[in-house]
Scaffold this motif. Structure first.
Motif, PDB file in Angstrom:
ATOM      1  N   ARG A 182      59.075 -51.505 -25.546  1.00 36.64           N
ATOM      2  CA  ARG A 182      59.779 -50.865 -26.675  1.00 36.64           C
ATOM      3  C   ARG A 182      58.828 -50.707 -27.857  1.00 36.64           C
ATOM      4  O   ARG A 182      58.818 -49.687 -28.538  1.00 36.64           O
ATOM      5  N   ALA A 183      58.021 -51.751 -28.080  1.00 39.20           N
ATOM      6  CA  ALA A 183      57.049 -51.690 -29.177  1.00 39.20           C
ATOM      7  C   ALA A 183      55.975 -50.643 -28.899  1.00 39.20           C
ATOM      8  O   ALA A 183      55.215 -50.273 -29.785  1.00 39.20           O
ATOM      9  N   MET A 184      55.894 -50.187 -27.648  1.00 40.63           N
ATOM     10  CA  MET A 184      54.936 -49.138 -27.294  1.00 40.63           C
ATOM     11  C   MET A 184      55.591 -47.760 -27.320  1.00 40.63           C
ATOM     12  O   MET A 184      55.032 -46.790 -26.818  1.00 40.63           O
ATOM     13  N   GLY A 185      56.805 -47.687 -27.843  1.00 32.72           N
ATOM     14  CA  GLY A 185      57.429 -46.386 -28.038  1.00 32.72           C
ATOM     15  C   GLY A 185      58.231 -45.866 -26.868  1.00 32.72           C
ATOM     16  O   GLY A 185      58.526 -44.677 -26.806  1.00 32.72           O
ATOM     17  N   THR A 186      58.592 -46.741 -25.913  1.00 37.53           N
ATOM     18  CA  THR A 186      59.387 -46.286 -24.777  1.00 37.53           C
ATOM     19  C   THR A 186      60.857 -46.626 -24.996  1.00 37.53           C
ATOM     20  O   THR A 186      61.186 -47.730 -25.406  1.00 37.53           O
TER      21      THR A 186
ATOM     22  N   PHE B  61      66.112 -54.242 -35.880  1.00 33.73           N
ATOM     23  CA  PHE B  61      67.567 -54.282 -36.139  1.00 33.73           C
ATOM     24  C   PHE B  61      67.881 -53.329 -37.285  1.00 33.73           C
ATOM     25  O   PHE B  61      66.971 -52.852 -37.972  1.00 33.73           O
ATOM     26  N   GLU B  80      64.092 -47.999 -32.895  1.00 34.96           N
ATOM     27  CA  GLU B  80      62.868 -48.803 -32.772  1.00 34.96           C
ATOM     28  C   GLU B  80      61.805 -48.105 -31.926  1.00 34.96           C
ATOM     29  O   GLU B  80      60.642 -48.028 -32.312  1.00 34.96           O
ATOM     30  N   HIS B  81      62.219 -47.564 -30.760  1.00 33.19           N
ATOM     31  CA  HIS B  81      61.195 -47.004 -29.874  1.00 33.19           C
ATOM     32  C   HIS B  81      60.589 -45.724 -30.441  1.00 33.19           C
ATOM     33  O   HIS B  81      59.452 -45.392 -30.134  1.00 33.19           O
ATOM     34  N   SER B  84      58.166 -46.875 -33.029  1.00 34.60           N
ATOM     35  CA  SER B  84      57.058 -47.587 -32.383  1.00 34.60           C
ATOM     36  C   SER B  84      55.907 -46.662 -32.028  1.00 34.60           C
ATOM     37  O   SER B  84      54.796 -47.114 -31.809  1.00 34.60           O
ATOM     38  N   ARG B  85      56.191 -45.343 -31.950  1.00 34.97           N
ATOM     39  CA  ARG B  85      55.087 -44.429 -31.637  1.00 34.97           C
ATOM     40  C   ARG B  85      54.056 -44.418 -32.756  1.00 34.97           C
ATOM     41  O   ARG B  85      52.916 -44.047 -32.543  1.00 34.97           O
ATOM     42  N   ARG B 114      51.150 -44.407 -25.889  1.00 29.60           N
ATOM     43  CA  ARG B 114      52.020 -44.503 -27.041  1.00 29.60           C
ATOM     44  C   ARG B 114      51.817 -43.241 -27.881  1.00 29.60           C
ATOM     45  O   ARG B 114      50.755 -42.651 -27.888  1.00 29.60           O
ATOM     46  N   ARG B 116      52.953 -40.449 -27.369  1.00 28.63           N
ATOM     47  CA  ARG B 116      53.373 -39.229 -26.673  1.00 28.63           C
ATOM     48  C   ARG B 116      54.277 -39.581 -25.497  1.00 28.63           C
ATOM     49  O   ARG B 116      54.331 -40.717 -25.056  1.00 28.63           O
ATOM     50  N   ARG B 117      55.009 -38.570 -25.061  1.00 30.14           N
ATOM     51  CA  ARG B 117      55.980 -38.757 -24.001  1.00 30.14           C
ATOM     52  C   ARG B 117      55.258 -39.032 -22.684  1.00 30.14           C
ATOM     53  O   ARG B 117      54.270 -38.367 -22.373  1.00 30.14           O
TER      54      ARG B 117
END
Lengths: 300, 269
Positions: A182-186, B61, B80-81, B84-85, B114, B116-117
């Motif tokens: 999640r911290a990696m953007g997923t 949160f 959050e996600h 996170s990028r 990270r 990018r998709r």
């Protein structure tokens, strides 16, 4: 003996898709998914109803798999609803409950699809007949084993490819360290739902093939799927090892075959078919508790 | 890849378990402006809200009030996600930043993706392996020769070095370090801290580092913030910080926190 071996191989290969599905949820996603007890008969019910309705067995099988995918999606969305906002990946309560709810609901869905509790598939063309006439082979014994093995290998390599893609890595990490990924953007909600859908699609494929091979779809045929699947996964891991993802996918298929061998031998030794579930459950308990027991013994 | 960004925090409030007997006000109105490229050390006692501040910025949160602007964009409501990028994070637990049953190269491939998709192309490719080897060799731990080793085979220090690399490899707009050397033995902690300082300086990363260790906070970073009871009670720039020693900081802490202690005592009596 030859017949027993061919039979066990056939059963093991038909059920290996289900075992791969259980591996995907239990091991890869760290999501003990009980949906499978419902998605296996779902695959059988959809395929059975369509074949009896005069549709092509290929279409019927594909539709069965599609229905399984949808069952996985439902469990994924239920899990989203049931888990509290803050994500805690070690909280198995909502995961178990989501699967139980879908599994229970599927019982009704399966009955509705079939219109009764059992659809016989005798005297109709099933997928094995079609493949057999295409290859000019009779689909029994070793011929059937070879065709199933080819399908298993194709599915294995597709999964292998998927788990090595960028998306596959995020899928693996979702079950391994959700906080990190999640911290990696997923978006782990997305990866989890996709994983559950694929897994239940595989389970439904087994259901569809079982129905076509044994000649009927039955609403009760999914009982104990999760435990049988676990038994296959654990045996595969223990006997053939887990050195890499590509390897463990083969191990799991091997586990499925070994498990069906043990069943064939048990039946040969005169154990009642109805006693098999207790036996399987015991087997899983023993296999799962070995590490704990070993630790306790070492400490003493 | 994104450039280091300005972080703006306005009137941040976070109340845990509101309306219950366990209600805790963890953040009580935080205002903070961090220019792009600044390295801020944050100290404070247990329960002062420093980790809550980091988690709020990261989006772990939802907030009870206030807003967060990163690089001119209001991210307060962003999941959050999504956030996170742009944000790299290293946690206290060395196990938290890496996927243990995956290999070094698989972990690093994820961190390269990270911002990018992720698609259906192969995750670990030879060009990416080259990037990984170059980056890993800078850690000086010999990991560049062990790309296919499982992360669970690494020591705590190696794993934390990996976490640091994974958090920074895709050039985040903001780096959040949550006591990331506290769980390591002193020698390893020093190595990781030196690595951190080098990476932050080289890339000019906007960084917030929470620590218990006053000495670390004084030695590293261009600014020092002290938190107490959910507020910022001390904010020193590089020049002010340079003249201070740990002893001075403790005196300062008692000056600013003393009043709060006195109030607590009065309430108890």
């Amino acid at each position: 003996m030859q017949v027993i071996i061919a039979n066990a191989l056939e059963q093991g290969l038909i059920y290996c898709f289900m075992v791969l599905g259980v591996f995907l949820t239990f091991r890869v996603l760290d999501f003990p998914d009980l949906t499978v007890d419902g998605s296996l008969p779902l695959g059988a019910a959809v395929t059975g109803a369509l074949i009896v309705g005069g549709h092509s067995p290929f279409l019927a099988t594909a539709a069965g798999v599609g229905a399984g995918l949808c069952a996985g999606l439902v469990t994924g969305f239920l899990h989203l609803l049931l888990k509290s906002g803050e994500s805690d990946s070690t909280n198995y309560g909502p995961k178990l409950l989501a699967g139980i709810l879908t599994m229970t609901a599927l019982y009704t869905v399966n009955l509705r699809i079939m219109g009764r509790s059992n659809i016989p598939l005798l005297g109709v063309q099933v997928i094995f007949d079609k493949v057999g006439s295409f290859l000019s082979l009779t689909m029994i014994g070793w011929n059937l084993v070879l065709v199933l093995a080819a399908l298993a290998i194709v599915v294995k390599y597709v999964l292998d490819w998927l788990l090595h893609t960028e998306f596959g890595l995020t899928l693996l990490a979702t079950g391994d360290n959700e906080q990190m990924i999640r911290a990696m953007g997923t978006n782990t909600n997305f990866t989890r739902i996709v994983g559950l859908a694929i897994a239940n699609g595989l389970v439904a494929l087994t259901g569809s093939l079982v129905a076509q091979q044994q000649g009927f779809a039955d609403v009760g045929m999914g009982i104990g799927t999760i435990v049988a699947g676990l038994a296959g996964v654990i045996m595969g891991e223990v006997i053939f090892g887990v050195r890499s993802i590509s390897w463990v996918l083969f191990s799991v298929i091997g586990g499925s075959i070994v498990y069906r061998f043990l069943i064939a031998i048990s039946l040969r030794l005169g154990i009642q078919p109805t006693d098999l579930k207790l036996l399987t459950a015991t087997l899983v308990v023993v296999a799962l508790s070995i590490p704990t027991v070993r630790r306790k013994v070492v400490r003493l | 890849m994104s450039a280091p960004a300005t972080l703006e925090v306005r009137g941040l409030r976070k109340v845990f378990f509101p309306g219950t007997a366990n209600e805790v006000t963890a953040l009580n109105g935080i205002d903070l402006e961090v220019p792009a490229g600044q390295f801020v050390s944050i100290i404070g006692s247990n329960g002062s809200g420093k980790s809550t501040l980091l988690n709020s910025v990261a989006g772990t949160f939802s907030l009870s009030g206030g807003r967060i602007v990163l690089g001119g964009r209001d991210v307060t409501k962003q999941a959050e996600h999504v956030r996170s990028r742009m944000i790299g994070r290293v946690f206290q637990d060395p196990r938290a930043g890496t996927a243990p049953s995956m290999t070094i190269e698989e972990n690093l491939a994820i961190s390269l993706l990270r911002s990018r998709r992720s698609g259906l192309r192969r995750g670990v490719t030879n060009p990416r392996r080259e990037v990984m080897r170059v980056q890993l060799s800078r850690l000086g731990m010999g990991l560049e020769g062990r790309l296919r080793a499982g992360v669970n085979k690494l020591s705590g220090g190696q794993r934390q070095a990996m976490s640091l690399l994974m958090a920074t490899i895709a050039e985040p707009s903001l780096l959040l370090l949550d006591e990331h050397t506290a769980a390591l033995d002193p020698k390893v902690a020093a190595t990781i801290m030196e690595l951190t300082a080098a990476i932050v300086a080289e890339r000019g990363l906007t960084t917030l580092m929470v620590t218990h260790n006053m000495e670390l906070a004084l030695r590293y970073g261009d600014r020092l913030i002290m938190m107490h009871a959910g507020r910022v009670v001390l904010d020193l720039d590089e020049r002010q910080k340079a003249t201070l020693e740990v002893g001075d900081l403790i005196v300062k802490f008692h000056e600013v926190a003393g009043e709060a202690f006195a109030v607590d005592r009065m309430l108890l009596e």
